[in-house]
Design an enzyme around this catalytic site. Structure first.
Site, short mmCIF file in Angstrom:
data_model
loop_
_atom_site.label_atom_id
_atom_site.label_comp_id
_atom_site.label_asym_id
_atom_site.label_seq_id
_atom_site.Cartn_x
_atom_site.Cartn_y
_atom_site.Cartn_z
N HIS A 1 7.58 0.52 4.87
CA HIS A 1 7.18 1.93 4.78
C HIS A 1 5.75 2.08 4.23
O HIS A 1 5.15 3.14 4.36
CB HIS A 1 8.17 2.74 3.94
CG HIS A 1 8.03 2.59 2.46
ND1 HIS A 1 8.84 1.76 1.69
CD2 HIS A 1 7.18 3.17 1.57
CE1 HIS A 1 8.49 1.85 0.43
NE2 HIS A 1 7.49 2.70 0.32
N ASP B 1 13.26 -2.35 5.52
CA ASP B 1 12.01 -1.96 4.85
C ASP B 1 11.29 -3.19 4.27
O ASP B 1 11.07 -3.31 3.07
CB ASP B 1 12.32 -0.96 3.73
CG ASP B 1 11.06 -0.28 3.20
OD1 ASP B 1 10.02 -0.35 3.89
OD2 ASP B 1 11.12 0.29 2.10
N SER C 1 5.77 0.51 -4.63
CA SER C 1 6.46 0.15 -3.40
C SER C 1 5.85 -1.10 -2.78
O SER C 1 4.63 -1.28 -2.79
CB SER C 1 6.37 1.29 -2.39
OG SER C 1 7.17 2.38 -2.79
N GLY C 2 6.73 -1.94 -2.23
CA GLY C 2 6.26 -3.16 -1.59
C GLY C 2 6.08 -4.31 -2.55
O GLY C 2 5.94 -5.46 -2.13
#
Length: 799
Positions: A611, A654, A749-750
């Site tokens: 994402h 994801d 995120s990530g």
């Protein structure tokens, strides 16, 4: 026809099977020693041989044995941890007969060997060897195998009503004892101690084996819960449910309760509860009924304002009286549902049983984050660092805790030993720092620490090393001191305009290109390597002759700077030691704005969340920054790479891979993390760590890499209605503190969720999603990396 070899094989099988069952009768504890005056010493080649000595002991009733493999010494003992002092000792293993640890009976209790010594009416028992006030028919001499020691309740005549004893009341010759039934095929309380062999659920489904990951992957591994007896596929209750359960062999039904009947005999009498906090506070029976934030507790028998299953009926042995704080389900500490409609439940502030004053929390500022002591002098009595893992990788038990191991090494008893949190210490002047472990089967171990005069990891960043006089690929990152061209001409200083005038390649125009003095550099990425302007007026510039570096040697997941391992929060702040997470990368826009995290898993490959790549499918839209501690990325250690290719997981999980335009230079500040084994699953107790530069919600430390440690939460628990209500998929995992305050947030995120495996960090999760940031009952969700190892390998190998 049976051959001689067949017969031998059968006998050998039978012998090993017999030995296996013998050891199965014992509870094993490593690193323990009993002080026992009545013992016998033998030589034995193995613990199996020692068990045979204990089984055949004739001098006394053998309750336990000690075995030291190094000395091949076997000690059979007349006592166990219920009656004798326990001490630490390296290389020793204590085995205790289960039958002597139980305070319950099976059937008529002929084998009962507990220590109950009063009748059902509370009258004290007469010793079996005494002749007053009653002359006994059953004596230790006549019945040596009946366990007629002291005045303990026994059943030497196999009475159908169970154990009994002669009484000390002259008017009552004997009476029966009130010994509870062991939970074999029935359960007391919530079945926490159920050890039966039922292996089907209430709807008739067969249970999945606990050591299997098919058809359902899970974290309830027998090795992670050694005290929960997760054998075969038997129903158990390892996580505080109202009754035993199991994962099922049906792919469409992950888990289900088992139909275990309640025992008809009363449960064992409760142990007197504490009025203070010890360990997790499961035995707290005080009357505090207010949470740590000041909310009044809801009564456990009430369903208003919050409906719940933690009722006195479902948890009959947990003291769920009125609205007092309790810990019926193995939480971190006592808690309660609150009468506040906006706060379903909260922890309670229970005073510790340890009278030592709690330590004042340290102020977390960048300067302090760089200073700590991570080696020990002499035997380490003065060590005050923050190491908290043993040399085999086990996490240390807090010194103030009595769970899973009870001990007397507390701050009160050893006020000058620095016994804070769960840090490695040496309070008893052993040969080096040690700690009790959080593994119930291993009492203590030495810590994973080096002496200060040994070669090893240093915590405080050292002065920059001398730059290597070699280049990687085209030498864009070369920072050596060669200042002559391949033809021997001296280089002109980059800041000088004589003898050659130039406006473009200067320290001002290219501040990150290392254009110091007159050293050879490659500011324009020339494929032929570093060059310089020359001091010869007739030759404007030339290439330099610098050899290629050999391929970098490194160990994945091992930082050159020891991490802080802060178990606090990201959203509420713990600044990392600089460069202690060297695989953490910053994913940025093409103009350098940080928006996501990621992890270096190979010199040329980064793992992140799919994402994070939604805004553009063009690799040119992204840049990867490595080797940074501050988000502004002004450190000389920073490396910047373009993205050559990007790959999203084809089934829309994801998770995504980025191929860098050229490999990162592996050094003290940039090191790849380790990847897990394919389909490996974390247990429900691992302490893992997340890092990132994400939103701190106004807390201190913005702009610095922050970290937090918190436990992985088994999907079964995370998917409960009060938590994430079934949203977590099989290819995802949960981690966080259920009470909130600790979480990843926007900008994280990530990034990686990593767990310490022995001495290396392994990435088990990619930060994916959550419901808000650090909200109570809403832990963070991460993509389970082990599910995608085949995809990761195939992409890297084919590109």
């Amino acid at each position: 026809m049976e051959t001689k070899s067949d017969h031998c094989s059968f006998l050998q099988y039978f012998w090993h099977k017999k030995i296996f069952f013998v050891l199965d009768r014992y509870v094993r504890t490593e690193g323990a020693w009993l002080l026992n005056p009545m013992k016998q010493v033998y030589r034995a080649n193995s613990d199996e041989e020692c068990a045979e000595k204990c089984e055949n002991e004739e001098k006394f009733a053998c309750r336990a044995f000690l075995f030291t493999s190094k000395d091949q010494q076997c000690l059979t003992l007349s006592e166990n941890t219920k009656t004798a002092m326990i001490f630490r000792r390296a290389n020793a293993v204590l085995y205790e007969k289960r039958i002597y640890l139980l305070e319950c009976k099976e059937g008529n209790g002929v084998d009962y060997r507990g220590t109950e010594a009063k009748t059902q009416k509370g009258v004290k028992c007469q010793k079996w060897a005494d002749n007053t006030p009653h002359k006994p028919n059953y004596t230790p001499e006549k019945y040596p195998k009946a366990g007629l020691e002291e005045n303990y309740c026994r059943n030497p005549d196999k009475d159908l009503k169970g154990p009994w004893c002669y009484t000390t009341d002259p008017d009552t010759r004997f009476d029966y004892c009130n010994i509870p039934e062991c939970e074999v095929e029935c359960m007391h309380c919530s079945g926490e101690n159920y050890h039966g062999v039922v292996a089907t659920t209430m709807s008739g489904l067969e249970c999945q084996r606990w050591d299997s990951q098919e058809p359902h992957s899970h974290g309830y591994l027998p090795e992670n819960f050694p005290e929960k007896d997760l054998k075969n596929n038997y129903c158990r209750n390892p996580d505080g449910e109202p009754r035993p359960w199991c994962f099922t062999t049906s792919p469409t039904k992950r888990w289900e309760y088992c139909d275990i009947p309640r025992c008809t005999t009363p449960p064992p009498p409760p142990v007197p509860g504490r009025q203070c906090l010890s360990g997790r506070g499961e035995d707290y029976r005080g009357t505090i009924s207010v949470t740590e934030s000041g909310n009044t507790c809801q009564e456990w028998s009430s369903q208003s304002p919050h409906r719940h299953a933690r009722t006195p009926e479902n948890y009959p042995c947990q003291g769920l009286d009125e609205n007092y704080c309790r810990n019926p389900d193995g939480e971190k500490r006592p808690w309660c549902y609150t009468t506040n409609t906006t706060a379903r439940w909260e922890y309670c502030n229970i005073p510790s049983c340890d009278s030592a004053k709690p330590e004042a929390p340290a102020v977390d500022v960048p300067e302090q984050a760089e200073v700590t002591e991570e080696c020990y002098q002499g035997n380490g009595v003065t060590y005050r660092g923050t190491a908290s893992f043993t040399r085999s990788g086990k996490k240390c038990q807090a010194w103030s805790s009595m769970s899973p191991h009870r001990h007397n090494k507390t701050a009160k008893n050893y006020p000058n030993a620095g016994l804070s949190q769960n840090y490695c210490r040496n309070p008893d002047a052993d040969s080096r720092p040690w700690c009790y472990t959080t593994d119930p089967s291993v009492r203590w171990e030495y810590c994973d620490l080096k002496k200060c005069d040994d070669q090893g990891l240093q915590t405080v960043p050292q002065p920059p090393q001398t730059a290597e006089e070699c280049i990687i690929e085209n030498g864009v990152d070369y920072r050596g001191t060669v200042a002559k061209t391949a033809r021997g001409r001296t280089c002109q200083e980059w800041s000088s305009q004589r003898p050659h005038s130039h406006d473009y390649f200067t320290p001002t125009t290219h501040p990150r290109a290392g254009l110091e003095k007159n050293y050879c550099r490659n500011p324009d990425g020339d494929v032929n390597g570093p060059w310089c302007y020359t001091t010869d007026p007739r030759k404007a510039w030339e290439y330099c002759d610098i050899p290629k570096c050999p391929p970098p040697q490194y160990e994945c997941g091992k930082s050159k700077f020891r991490p802080k391992l802060c178990a606090q929060r990201i959203v509420a702040g713990c600044i990392s030691h600089p460069h202690s997470w060297p695989w953490q990368i910053s994913l940025r826009t093409s103009y350098g704005l940080h928006f996501c995290g990621g992890t270096l898993i190979d010199p040329q490959w980064v793992l992140t969340a799919a994402h994070c790549l939604e805004k553009s499918s063009r690799p040119a839209a992204y840049k990867v920054y490595l080797g940074l501690h501050r988000e502004i990325a002004t450190e000389p250690s920073v490396q910047i790479r373009d993205v050559e290719k990007l790959f999203k997981e084809p089934r829309r999980a994801d998770i995504a891979l980025l191929k860098l335009s050229r490999p990162a230079v592996i050094n003290n500040h940039v090191i790849p993390v380790c990847l897990p084994k394919e389909n490996s699953v974390l247990g429900g107790r691992e302490e893992c760590y997340v890092t990132g530069w994400g939103d701190t919600r106004g807390t201190p430390g913005e702009g610095y890499l922050k970290e937090t440690g918190f436990p992985v939460i088994e999907n079964k628990i995370c998917n409960r209605p009060e938590f994430l209500n079934g949203r977590v998929k099989k290819h995802e995992l949960c981690a966080g503190n259920i009470h909130g305050g600790t979480d990843t947030c926007q900008g994280d995120s990530g990034g990686p969720l990593v767990c310490l495996d022995q001495d290396k960090f392994v990435q088990h999760g990619v930060t994916s999603w959550g419901l808000g940031c650090a909200q109570p009952m809403k832990p963070g969700v991460y993509v389970r990396v082990s599910n995608y190892i085949p995809w990761i390998k195939s992409v890297m190998e084919s590109n």
